[in-house]
Design a protein around this motif. Structure first.
Motif, mmCIF file in Angstrom:
data_model
loop_
_atom_site.group_PDB
_atom_site.id
_atom_site.type_symbol
_atom_site.label_atom_id
_atom_site.label_comp_id
_atom_site.label_asym_id
_atom_site.label_seq_id
_atom_site.Cartn_x
_atom_site.Cartn_y
_atom_site.Cartn_z
ATOM 1 N N ALA A 62 12.290 3.770 -1.143
ATOM 2 C CA ALA A 62 11.313 4.806 -1.470
ATOM 3 C C ALA A 62 11.746 5.649 -2.660
ATOM 4 O O ALA A 62 10.909 6.106 -3.441
ATOM 5 C CB ALA A 62 11.081 5.715 -0.256
ATOM 6 N N GLU A 96 5.391 7.561 -1.193
ATOM 7 C CA GLU A 96 5.974 8.144 0.026
ATOM 8 C C GLU A 96 6.499 9.554 -0.233
ATOM 9 O O GLU A 96 6.306 10.462 0.573
ATOM 10 C CB GLU A 96 7.122 7.273 0.523
ATOM 11 C CG GLU A 96 6.749 6.247 1.560
ATOM 12 C CD GLU A 96 5.979 5.081 0.977
ATOM 13 O OE1 GLU A 96 5.244 4.429 1.725
ATOM 14 O OE2 GLU A 96 6.090 4.822 -0.236
ATOM 15 N N ARG A 113 10.167 1.230 3.037
ATOM 16 C CA ARG A 113 9.722 2.511 2.500
ATOM 17 C C ARG A 113 8.743 3.232 3.416
ATOM 18 O O ARG A 113 8.614 4.441 3.336
ATOM 19 C CB ARG A 113 9.150 2.349 1.089
ATOM 20 C CG ARG A 113 7.919 1.497 0.937
ATOM 21 C CD ARG A 113 7.416 1.563 -0.508
ATOM 22 N NE ARG A 113 6.305 0.665 -0.760
ATOM 23 C CZ ARG A 113 6.413 -0.490 -1.396
ATOM 24 N NH1 ARG A 113 7.589 -0.891 -1.828
ATOM 25 N NH2 ARG A 113 5.360 -1.252 -1.606
ATOM 26 N N GLY A 117 7.876 3.774 -4.689
ATOM 27 C CA GLY A 117 8.126 4.588 -3.507
ATOM 28 C C GLY A 117 7.733 6.039 -3.696
ATOM 29 O O GLY A 117 7.734 6.815 -2.730
#
Length: 654
Positions: A140, A149, A380, A146
């Motif tokens: 992540a 996230e 992730r 990522g």
């Protein structure tokens, strides 16, 4: 957000910044790998020349949401940050990785504030440090994609913190924090879909933490009301009102989201998620087994892999499979924690309950419980669930450290975990340095995923190391013999090595794996657009032989019959028909391709060449100029239009 972080001391924030910097400094030396290629390098939505509105019409990868091949991942605010990176540094990977690192620091600091709602100060710092160094987060943080996230988590936590301020004196409702919460939930969802799950956490917090209810009390109250022996308390009515507002807002967000994806779920192949297309009970057993697999990755992140698709985790096809023991153990442990957190009053049960909510609710969109997703396991997506895990660990550590006998051991174990996790994270970051290092590290963990063998081959192919790339592509066909893409890769590599006979054999194998026509029977079969390229590649290969032009044309027509909107098939067939001295049919092919894409300068150029063959210089010149309108630097169009005007004496006036 700054107001929410006010309770975090400067020393605590400095400690977190230092720890994150120590763990992730080497991520700044990594490039764009794996999904970064599609989301960053190949995504035109990042370019300043692309209208800003396109970000809100296309998916995360720059594909229009209306197209079938779209993954329906709608994250315009995340793409907007990529666009800002591009504005300042274009495709300099350092700036993208640096911003990810900054976002991870912000998440860790805000998470510390959240922890202080349920843990004491020392345990909160422990939970935040565990979260900061956990190796599961490298995908992540170090993987640029990522960022979805990271951004979603910031607004996710901020929304929850805002909601905790919605209870006023004498249990009154403060509406401003609720309005802010709804806004932040919408923003979190526009960063990544799982942001909407914070509403569920707010609801649990309201009932069991803010109002202090336990499950037995709620059940007893409900029974009394149903029997007509009591009425709903005023405080409970207020709670219901707040929950109704939250749920209605969530429903509205879901409706908007469904409209954005045009009521269509993305379609994935069995290679993406084999269990999703498996019959019962294999589908249910496998999906349930994936839950303890994810839990184990949080508990023991020693073997991490960037891609868990295809055959990485074999299907659980029988109740007698020993892996079902892991599933049963997981559910027994989870069930005992849920019973403890809901049944008993006290701070400990409340902490466990909120930790479980952070683990379970954000993971639901990736769990395959309500709809299939395009992966088996994705590290992730554990970014937010790991927050709940870290709270549980910190809470358990607090219990142990309070016992005089275990105090020293608990501190030693904590130091060992933080140190080993930090080292693992630092080492794992180097895997993301290049595509070759990333996929080779994945093959050390899993050799049963043909996609990984193919991806290493692609990395070597990009370096023009065709001989070695061929070895990995061939291995992919051995791991997954029915992988059409792997056989196509073998054929393409043989062609690059000028081994046309072997290339044709590989393409023929790939073609044989495509859905076959059954005479007298009507049926529907979904064909991945990329797999249709086997017809194009094979036709392009054999048309070098003048005696096989008709055979090549048959392949192009077969591809078109399977997919009438296959633009490349029309383009390639038009080129072949010109070679076969059939300009009228070539014109038909190009006009059909233009119906599918009128923004392709090469198509207008090719059509102009057809008009030259048809002895129509005026129409040819018009098409040359259309190509130049779309691409003013189209060299062939510039040269040939100038040559045509010189030879014919025509001056084109638009």
């Amino acid at each position: 957000l700054l107001e929410k972080m006010a309770d975090v001391s400067l020393k605590e924030a400095a400690l977190i910044v230092g720890v994150v910097a120590a763990c992730y400094w080497n991520s700044l030396f990594c490039g764009f790998v794996f999904d970064d290629v599609s989301a960053i390098l190949d995504n035109k939505d990042l370019h300043p020349s692309t209208p800003l509105k396109n970000l809100f019409q296309n998916d995360f990868w720059g594909t229009p949401m209306s197209e079938e091949r779209s993954h329906k991942s709608y994250r315009p605010l995340t793409v907007l940050t990529f666009r800002l990176n591009y504005l300042f540094s274009e495709l300099n990977a350092v700036s993208y990785h640096f911003l990810n690192l900054v976002f991870h620091v912000v998440v860790c600091v805000v998470f510390l504030k959240v922890c202080k709602l349920f843990l004491d100060n020392r345990s909160s710092v422990v939970a935040s440090l565990l979260f900061a160094v956990h190796p599961i987060h490298t995908e992540a943080v170090t993987g640029v994609v990522g960022r979805a996230e990271l951004l979603s988590s910031i607004f996710f936590l901020a929304a929850f913190l805002s909601y905790t301020k919605s209870k006023g004196p004498d249990n009154t409702i403060v509406w401003t924090p609720i309005a802010v919460t709804v806004f932040l939930v919408a923003v979190a969802t526009l960063c990544k879909e799982q942001g909407i799950t914070v509403v569920g956490i707010c609801c649990v917090y309201e009932v069991f933490i803010a109002q202090g209810y336990t499950l037995p009390v709620l059940l007893d109250t409900a029974v009394q009301i149903l029997r007509g022996k009591g009425s709903i308390p005023f405080s409970m009515l207020q709670t219901l009102l707040k929950l109704i507002v939250l749920m209605f807002s969530t429903l509205l967000l879901v409706v908007v989201r469904v409209q954005v994806i045009q009521s269509q779920l993305p379609v994935f192949t069995r290679f993406d998620n084999p269990a999703a297309v498996s019959p019962s009970p294999a589908r249910q057993l496998t999906f349930n087994y994936l839950l303890p697999v994810n839990a184990w990755l949080l508990l023991n992140p020693s073997e991490l892999c960037c891609d868990w698709t295809m055959g990485t985790i074999p299907l659980v096809e029988s109740l007698l499979d020993v892996r079902n023991v892991a599933t049963l153990t997981f559910f027994c442990f989870l069930g005992s924690l849920i019973v403890f957190s809901l049944r008993y009053p006290g701070d400990s049960s409340k902490t466990v309950l909120m930790a479980l909510c952070l683990i379970v609710l954000p993971f639901i969109p990736a769990s395959n419980l309500f709809f299939p997703v395009g992966f088996v396991v994705a590290e992730r997506v554990l970014y937010v669930p790991s927050m709940g895990f870290c709270i549980l660990v910190a809470h358990g550590w607090k219990k142990l450290s309070n016992k005089s006998v275990l105090r020293k051991i608990s501190w030693v174990c904590l130091a060992a975990v933080l140190f080993t996790h930090a080292l693992k994270t630092l080492h794992r970051n180097w895997d993301w340095e290049s595509e070759y290092t990333l996929f080779m590290s994945a093959l050390k963990v899993n050799k049963n995923n043909a996609k990984l063998w193919n991806n290493v081959g692609h990395a070597l192919e990009n370096e023009k190391n065709f001989e070695r790339a061929l070895q990995f592509f061939i291995q992919a066909t051995q791991v997954q013999p029915d992988d059409i893409g792997a056989h196509m890769n073998v054929g393409r590599t043989y062609k690059n090595l000028n081994k046309t006979k072997e290339a044709e054999e590989s393409y023929m194998i790939a073609k044989s794996l495509m859905p076959q026509i059954i005479p007298g029977k009507k049926y529907a079969a979904r064909v991945a657009p990329n797999h249709l390229n086997v017809y194009i590649n094979l036709a392009n290969l054999i048309r070098a032989n003048e005696s096989r032009l008709e055979e090549a044309d048959q392949l192009y027509r077969q591809a078109i019959s399977m997919r009438p909107d296959f633009k490349q098939a029309y383009i390639s067939r038009g080129e072949l028909l010109l070679k076969m001295n059939k300009p009228l049919k070539a014109k038909e092919a190009y006009l059909r391709a233009l119906e599918l894409d009128r923004t392709n300068a090469d198509l207008w150029y090719n059509l102009a060449i057809v008009y030259i063959e048809l002895k129509d210089p005026t129409e040819a010149l018009k098409n040359f100029n259309r190509a130049l309108e779309l691409n003013p630097t189209h060299k062939l169009a510039l040269f040939n239009s100038a040559l045509l005007m010189q030879e014919s004496g025509i001056v084109y006036i638009p």
